[in-house]
Design an enzyme around this catalytic site. Structure first.
Site, mmCIF file in Angstrom:
data_model
loop_
_atom_site.group_PDB
_atom_site.id
_atom_site.type_symbol
_atom_site.label_atom_id
_atom_site.label_comp_id
_atom_site.label_asym_id
_atom_site.label_seq_id
_atom_site.Cartn_x
_atom_site.Cartn_y
_atom_site.Cartn_z
ATOM 1 N N LEU A 36 18.891 -14.090 -27.809
ATOM 2 C CA LEU A 36 19.521 -13.993 -29.119
ATOM 3 C C LEU A 36 21.026 -14.216 -29.037
ATOM 4 C CD1 LEU A 36 17.661 -10.881 -30.561
ATOM 5 C CD2 LEU A 36 16.990 -13.286 -30.625
ATOM 6 N N ALA A 38 24.658 -14.886 -31.976
ATOM 7 C CA ALA A 38 25.178 -14.419 -33.265
ATOM 8 C C ALA A 38 24.420 -15.017 -34.442
ATOM 9 C CB ALA A 38 26.666 -14.742 -33.375
ATOM 10 N N HIS A 40 21.189 -15.575 -34.604
ATOM 11 C CA HIS A 40 19.998 -14.753 -34.821
ATOM 12 C C HIS A 40 20.351 -13.447 -35.540
ATOM 13 C CE1 HIS A 40 18.514 -17.093 -31.197
ATOM 14 N NE2 HIS A 40 17.532 -17.274 -32.058
ATOM 15 N N GLY A 150 16.410 -19.978 -39.738
ATOM 16 C CA GLY A 150 17.704 -20.644 -39.755
ATOM 17 C C GLY A 150 17.606 -22.096 -40.191
ATOM 18 N N GLU A 151 18.654 -22.551 -40.863
ATOM 19 C CA GLU A 151 18.711 -23.943 -41.313
ATOM 20 C C GLU A 151 18.978 -24.917 -40.169
ATOM 21 O OE1 GLU A 151 21.561 -24.246 -44.461
ATOM 22 O OE2 GLU A 151 20.183 -23.417 -45.961
ATOM 23 N N LEU A 187 25.187 -22.930 -32.910
ATOM 24 C CA LEU A 187 24.716 -22.000 -31.893
ATOM 25 C C LEU A 187 23.252 -22.267 -31.579
ATOM 26 C CD1 LEU A 187 26.259 -18.515 -32.786
ATOM 27 C CD2 LEU A 187 27.214 -20.378 -31.433
#
EC number: 6.3.2.1
Length: 282
Positions: A36, A38, A40, A150-151, A187
């Site tokens: 994980l 930031a 996440h 997440g996109e 990220l």
């Protein structure tokens, strides 16, 4: 702070979810493969704004990796992930083994439709079937009201949205904006694979996307020329190959036509690491 509850079996997970539901609480799920960062934790915070209880799952799903891909070396750091989730205020971690997720005799899978055929689907034909199957299983195991994705994995997000609609899964899918480094690099757990020189070259992906977005808006008739120039720029920055750089319909991922909602997606190889990214035209 009490330790973060960790559920290893479907029965333990459902027992906790049932107890929360009996108290009238709304449940959110954040599926991850661990390692994980930031980005996440942004998903956890968004989930907390949508529900009373948040469960994160960590499962490195073997069915979405081809034999030549990085399943064995994909970063695994459950202890650190557990600490990060606890600090973020997550309410539980579901961390099943491969045997729990795919017990002996498992023989069923989900085949996504047209939204999965191009781009990632063309270069990794095994991928979206594995994603669709494991996400469906996670939904049925955790029974969430909401799930946050997440996109950065834009095509995956559209595949899951379509699947939820088509299969009447009854989960509200919430999209989280891509978290980026200061220089624009999205990220990703796989960024840990990059050498110092590769890391310095990586932000060109976002730069090309941003420039192409402006040119698509201003000169849509010159789209092919601008995409070709973008590919050359990525390669000249030190990438060894570009799998795709395309402007697509934002929801169906079909080739873009002027007037359609648009998303620009890219996948490229930097050394032995494959990076993906995307952006809209806004």
């Amino acid at each position: 702070m009490p330790p973060l509850p960790v559920f290893r079996t479907k029965a333990d997970l459902r027992q906790q979810v049932t107890a929360w539901r009996q108290d009238g609480q709304k449940i959110a799920l954040v599926p991850t493969m661990g390692a994980l960062h930031a980005g996440h934790l942004d998903l956890i915070r968004i989930a907390q704004s949508k529900a009373d209880r948040v469960i994160a799952s960590i499962f490195v799903n073997p069915t979405q990796f081809a034999p030549h891909e990085d399943l064995d070396r994909y970063p695994r750091q459950e202890a650190a992930d557990r600490d990060a989730l606890s600090t973020a205020g997550c309410d539980g971690l579901y961390a099943p083994t491969t045997h729990v997720m795919y017990p002996a005799g498992f023989d069923t899978s989900i085949t996504p439709g047209r939204v999965a055929e191009r781009l990632e689907g063309a270069f990794r034909p095994h991928f979206f079937g594995g994603v669709a199957t494991v996400v469906t299983k996670l939904f049925l195991q955790a029974l969430p009201d909401v799930a946050v994705f997440g996109e950065k994995d834009w095509q995956q997000l559209q595949v899951i949205k379509r699947m939820v609609i088509d299969l009447d899964l009854g989960v509200d899918i919430v999209a989280a904006p891509t978290r980026r480094e200061v220089d624009g690099l999205a990220l990703s757990s796989r960024n840990a694979y990059l050498s110092d020189a590769e890391r310095a070259a990586a932000p060109v992906l976002k730069q090309v996307l941003d420039d192409l977005a402006l040119k698509v808006r201003d000169e849509p008739a010159q789209l092919a020329m601008h995409m070709e120039a973008g590919i050359k720029r990525i390669l000249s920055a030190g990438f060894r190959a570009v799998d795709y750089l395309e402007v697509c319909h934002a929801e169906t991922l079909s080739p873009w036509q002027a007037g359609d909602p648009a998303r620009i997606l890219v996948a490229a190889w930097l050394g032995q690491t494959r990076l993906i990214d995307n952006c809209g035209l806004d």
